[in-house]
Design an enzyme around this catalytic site. Structure first.
Site, short mmCIF file in Angstrom:
data_model
loop_
_atom_site.label_atom_id
_atom_site.label_comp_id
_atom_site.label_asym_id
_atom_site.label_seq_id
_atom_site.Cartn_x
_atom_site.Cartn_y
_atom_site.Cartn_z
CG HIS A 122 43.82 -5.14 -5.15
ND1 HIS A 122 42.54 -5.08 -4.66
CD2 HIS A 122 44.64 -4.93 -4.09
CE1 HIS A 122 42.58 -4.86 -3.36
NE2 HIS A 122 43.84 -4.77 -2.99
NE ARG A 167 60.31 16.03 -5.55
CZ ARG A 167 60.93 15.16 -6.36
NH1 ARG A 167 60.90 13.88 -6.09
NH2 ARG A 167 61.56 15.58 -7.45
CD GLU A 223 65.09 23.20 -6.69
OE1 GLU A 223 64.22 22.38 -7.02
OE2 GLU A 223 64.96 23.96 -5.71
CG ASN A 281 63.21 17.34 -11.92
OD1 ASN A 281 63.92 16.66 -12.65
ND2 ASN A 281 62.66 16.87 -10.81
CG ASP A 282 62.19 23.47 -10.30
OD1 ASP A 282 61.33 23.81 -11.13
OD2 ASP A 282 61.91 22.99 -9.19
CB CYS A 290 67.94 15.06 -5.56
SG CYS A 290 67.52 16.81 -5.45
C1 PEP Z 1 64.16 19.40 -9.06
O1 PEP Z 1 63.70 20.51 -9.33
O2 PEP Z 1 64.93 18.77 -9.81
C2 PEP Z 1 63.77 18.74 -7.80
C3 PEP Z 1 64.35 17.62 -7.41
O3 PEP Z 1 62.74 19.28 -7.10
P1 PEP Z 1 61.19 19.10 -7.53
O4 PEP Z 1 61.14 18.13 -8.67
O5 PEP Z 1 60.48 18.62 -6.33
O6 PEP Z 1 60.83 20.49 -7.93
MG MG Z 2 62.62 21.61 -7.82
#
Ligand code: PEP
Ligand code: MG
Length: 547
Positions: free
Chosen positions: A182, A284, A408, A431-432, A479
């Protein structure tokens, strides 16, 4: 410098205040009195405490009022009142009866964990108020400071935080608590910079000067005063810019860039509508089903996706099909045990062995589109080849939806032109892409320097995909977390990316930064970054070009 979990952004420098003294158990009345008189004293104390909480609720609004009313209701909850009254009837004085009854419930909530455990603070707060009332002590809690101050505590009870004056309490830090407590909810509503779970905070005395940084999640004790003032001033300038940015996304010279939001469910989508985000760039879907043992039915899926489409009615929504596997296993996806799951059957690869799973998800998405009148774009995670893109696109088109794929895997960036022959858009998951380009586990803290999205090798692949998109006349977005870094967002724009999708909290900062720079500046930064040898050099080059 003490570290914790950042909850509300902002930087403040001020003296520490601490909540008022709690009634200590050793001061409790020990001698048993007349049980009937004790029960009456107990009831009167509870009524007084609940009444004061309701009174404060009526003088505030929004989430603060809801929290205060909820605490008042909890104060009069029959379960704990009954447990206390039973002890009083058995001869216990009221104060130890209150403590024992509350302990019975807090032990239970703690064992249950999660959100229930975070409610322990609420119940303990009620206990302390009732005991103070029984003793005729002033209500424990937050003092009204004379000067703007930073409130530090083990954990703050909702009733303490809800009535706060944000011009006097300008920051919060707690040694306990979690990001959904909270305290955190109210800090977000009040917009007061907040850091929770700060190690070592309980040793910082009232009156000490501290610098709280709600972006970094740190509390610095007794910092250099002029450096602290500089940090506050520069953060204030950034906050002002962010607060005034209302979209739509564009550079200072009018080059449009879609600013979209990443979400995980309907609730997050509804909350994201409060930001200037123009749509959803990444939904997602796997995050909706992490706790499910069995596959959700088409109807259940349609309902869940429909909530998001409804929240963003009339706006772009990009739904990603299930990205199960690796760090996000889904019990019902039927994945094999693998030695190396990040390089195994994850993302779209699951559909090869279980095509029905993808078909049923697409049916759910199509039904949601039908029901809401909002037709989303649909993209697949972990595409590595043009053939995979072609097969996925055909399946999506069979349901009358617009197909795209995520980039990715480096192979997808390298052959983006051939993939774009089959799909309508690309969305780059940095990210990937960083994990697979650098051969470094994205979950490893030890390898974090390698998975830094500023790695020029990763950005070179982003540039390739963006160029392919421009040549094909099709949109290419980002993204991954890279899109949430305002400076890097400008570089991505310079590389030719057409939209940026990030968590709600980052939307304002990204949009505001982009509105300050021109497209030629973004392009200059992008060229400099691509010519860099490493992430530090890339950042410095971008800063020089973008200010
Ligand atoms: C990514 O890999 O950048 C991505 C957006 O997918 P996630 O982070 O869900 O693997
Ligand atoms: Mg990913």
């Amino acid at each position: 410098m003490l570290r914790g979990v950042p909850v509300v952004v902002g930087v403040r420098y001020a003296p520490v205040v601490r909540p008022g003294r709690l009634p200590a158990p050793e001061e409790d009345t020990a001698a048993p009195g007349d049980p009937l008189a004790e029960a009456e004293r107990f009831r009167a104390a509870v009524t007084a405490v609940a009444g004061r909480l309701r009174d404060r609720a009526s003088r505030t609004a929004g989430a603060a009022a809801e929290v205060l009313s909820a605490t008042a209701t909890l104060a009069e909850d029959r379960a704990w009142l009954g447990a206390a009254e039973k002890r009083i009837a058995a001869g216990s004085p009221a104060e130890p009866a209150v403590r024992d009854a509350v302990a019975q419930f807090t032990d239970l909530f703690t064992t249950m964990g999660g959100l229930m455990a975070e409610r322990v603070t609420d119940l303990q707060d009620i206990r302390d108020r009732v005991v103070a009332e029984l003793r005729g002590m002033p209500e424990p809690g937050v003092p009204l400071p004379d000067v703007p101050s930073i409130l530090c505590a083990e954990d703050l009870a909702p009733a303490d935080t809800a009535g706060l004056d944000p011009s006097l309490v300008i920051g919060f830090a707690t040694s306990g608590g979690g990001p959904t407590s909270h305290t955190a909810i109210i800090a977000r509503q009040l917009g007061i910079p907040c850091v929770v779970a700060v190690g070592g905070l309980d040793d910082v005395p009232a009156g000490a000067m501290v610098l709280i940084d709600g972006d970094a999640g740190t509390v610095t004790v007794a910092p250099d005063p002029s450096a602290a003032a500089d940090a506050v001033a520069s953060a204030r300038r950034a906050e002002d810019r962010t607060a005034h940015w209302s979209g739509p996304g564009a550079t200072a010279d009018g080059h449009p860039v879609g600013i979209l939001v990443n979400i995980a469910d309907g609730a997050a989508a509804r909350a994201a509508r409060q930001t200037p985000a123009e749509g959803v760039g990444l939904f997602r879907t796997e995050l909706c089903f992490l706790d499910r043992d069995t596959e959700p039915t088409v109807a259940e899926q349609a309902q869940i996706y429909g909530e998001v489409l409804d929240a963003f009615a009339g706006h772009k929504v990009v739904i990603r099909t299930l990205d199960a596997g690796s760090d996000k296993p889904l019990a019902f996806a039927g994945q094999p045990e693998e030695a190396n799951p990040a390089l195994g059957v994850r993302g779209v690869r699951i559909a090869h062995g279980n095509p029905g799973l993808l078909e049923r998800q697409l049916a759910g998405i199509a039904a949601a589109a039908e029901a809401t009148g909002n037709r989303p774009w649909v993209m697949a995670p972990m595409i590595a080849t043009a053939d995979e893109a072609r097969e996925f696109a055909a399946a999506v088109r069979r349901f009358g939806l617009t197909p795209g794929v995520m980039v990715e895997v480096p192979a997808a960036a390298l052959l983006a032109d051939r993939i774009l022959e089959h799909v309508e858009f690309l969305s780059i998951g940095t990210n990937d892409l960083a994990q697979y380009t650098m051969a470094a586990d994205r979950m490893s803290a030890e390898l974090a320097a390698l998975t830094d999205p500023w790695q020029p090798a990763v950005l070179a692949l982003v540039a390739m995909a963006a160029r392919a998109g421009a040549a094909a006349g099709k949109p290419v977005g980002v993204c991954g977390e890279a899109a949430a870094d305002p400076l890097l967002a400008c570089v991505l724009t310079g590389l030719g990316v057409s939209s940026l999708s990030a968590a709600s909290a980052a939307i304002g900062r990204v949009g505001a930064k982009l509105a300050e720079v021109t497209l030629p500046q973004c392009r200059e930064a992008a060229d400099a970054v691509l010519a860099s040898a490493g992430p530090a050099e890339a950042r410095a080059a971008a800063l020089a070009a973008l200010g």
